[in-house]
Enzyme design. Structure first.
Site, mmCIF file in Angstrom:
data_model
loop_
_atom_site.group_PDB
_atom_site.id
_atom_site.type_symbol
_atom_site.label_atom_id
_atom_site.label_comp_id
_atom_site.label_asym_id
_atom_site.label_seq_id
_atom_site.Cartn_x
_atom_site.Cartn_y
_atom_site.Cartn_z
ATOM 1 N N GLY A 1 0.764 -1.239 0.000
ATOM 2 C CA GLY A 1 0.000 0.000 0.000
ATOM 3 C C GLY A 1 0.791 1.283 0.000
ATOM 4 N N ASP A 2 2.120 1.219 0.117
ATOM 5 C CA ASP A 2 2.899 2.461 0.135
ATOM 6 C C ASP A 2 4.337 2.197 -0.324
ATOM 7 O OD1 ASP A 2 3.138 5.214 0.469
ATOM 8 O OD2 ASP A 2 3.689 5.071 2.590
ATOM 9 N N VAL A 3 4.459 1.587 -1.505
ATOM 10 C CA VAL A 3 5.777 1.294 -2.073
ATOM 11 C C VAL A 3 6.379 2.595 -2.577
ATOM 12 C CG1 VAL A 3 7.010 0.056 -3.895
ATOM 13 C CG2 VAL A 3 5.093 -1.046 -2.702
ATOM 14 N N ASN B 1 10.491 4.064 1.955
ATOM 15 C CA ASN B 1 10.145 2.883 2.733
ATOM 16 C C ASN B 1 11.085 1.708 2.488
ATOM 17 O OD1 ASN B 1 8.083 4.080 4.122
ATOM 18 N ND2 ASN B 1 6.478 3.386 2.737
ATOM 19 N N GLY C 1 3.312 7.278 4.662
ATOM 20 C CA GLY C 1 2.166 7.002 3.822
ATOM 21 C C GLY C 1 0.896 7.409 4.551
#
Length: 320
Positions: free
Chosen positions: A67-69, A73, A316
């Site tokens: 969900g937050d590539v 991260n 994110g």
């Protein structure tokens, strides 16, 4: 089956939060590296992208969407001894793309684990129904996320935007990072939904056809036509750039268990549980000494202000 390494060092829980003390990552994140040193060579970008796609494949095999590539991260496990930045004992290490370039120079094989995924605050369990909450960091969000009808394919769009940035130092729809920062959330959404993805001219003139082909496959607006993580890991570009030191895990990505893949993908095994607030959460990997698994992570995430979507290391967040 090889048992995955447990990188959790300690665990505490109170009425509000669960605290996981994880291993220490000394090298800084990829967002810092890009900001300090600029884009990567194809070979170095391929090494990063291969690790990122293994992480995505691991998540999907476990029934979880990351969900937050994005670069912020993913953290380098170690800093280069040649850097003049702090050593991590008294302050953060300033990441550099030189560290990544040095890992692949001369055809050498990078260490088994040199990049770690962090921050699963936007992760969601995958089921039969599509997802509909706009979560993530807007400039990396897939078109279907803005349209509130998406699944695991959205992680591959985000990986494509990340690879585009690693190779060019910019995002697909804007001439520069400053140009991107000046845009509102609505303007970003319109660009993601309809603007062409530039993959010719400029910096792309010097990139290999296989590189451009992989990007086109990841940045396909049709989720059904977009490459899966397993397909992307088998793309010829990786063989072309990384050759014989690719791990065998990529070819087994589609059918392997999440635990087996986690031994190759640099994340903590994604065992999930239902917490006291009733929301499912996967296990988290975090670079800081402790991480708070806040109850609002899946129920009511904070709203991103229009100016907050691209800054060094942004969290994110949900935008609507």
């Amino acid at each position: 089956m090889k048992k995955p390494e447990n990188r959790k060092k300690n665990y505490q829980q109170d009425a509000e939060c669960a605290y996981l003390v994880m291993e220490r990552l000394r090298g800084g994140d990829l967002d810092q590296a890009l900001a300090s040193s600029g884009p990567l060579s194809e070979r170095a970008a391929a090494a990063v992208a291969h690790e990122v796609l293994k992480v995505v494949a691991t998540c999907h095999a476990a029934g979880v969407m990351h969900g937050d590539v994005k670069p912020a991260n993913f953290m380098l496990r170690e800093a280069s001894s040649g850097l003049s930045s702090t050593d991590g004992e008294h302050g953060p290490v300033l990441a550099s793309t030189a560290v990544i370039e040095s890992l692949v120079e001369g055809g050498s094989r990078p260490p088994a684990r040199w990049l770690s995924a962090v921050d699963f605050g936007c992760a969601q369990p995958l089921g039969r129904a599509s997802l509909n909450r706009r979560t993530g960091t807007p400039v990396y969000m897939a078109p279907e996320v803005f349209q509130r009808d998406y699944g695991r394919e959205a992680d591959l769009w985000s990986a494509g935007v990340m690879l585009y940035q690693l190779l060019s130092g910019r995002f697909p729809f804007w001439r520069s990072l400053d140009d991107c920062r000046s845009r509102s959330v609505d303007e970003v959404m319109r660009s993601v939904l309809g603007d062409p993805v530039p993959l010719s001219g400029g910096v792309w003139e010097g990139k290999s056809p296989a590189c451009v082909d992989l990007l086109a496959g990841l940045l396909d607006r049709d989720p059904g036509a977009r490459l899966t993580a397993a397909d992307a890991l088998e793309h010829p570009w990786f063989r072309e750039q990384l050759g014989g030191f690719l791990s065998s895990s990529s070819s087994a990505a589609a059918g392997s268990s999440s635990a087996a893949l986690a031994t190759e993908s640099n994340i903590v095994p994604l065992a999930g549980s239902h917490h006291h607030d009733g929301h499912y959460r996967p296990a988290a990997a975090c670079a800081s000494p402790s991480v708070s698994m806040r109850p609002h992570a899946f129920s009511s995430p904070p709203v991103a202000p229009a100016c907050a979507w691209y800054a060094p290391g942004p969290s994110g967040v949900a935008v609507a």
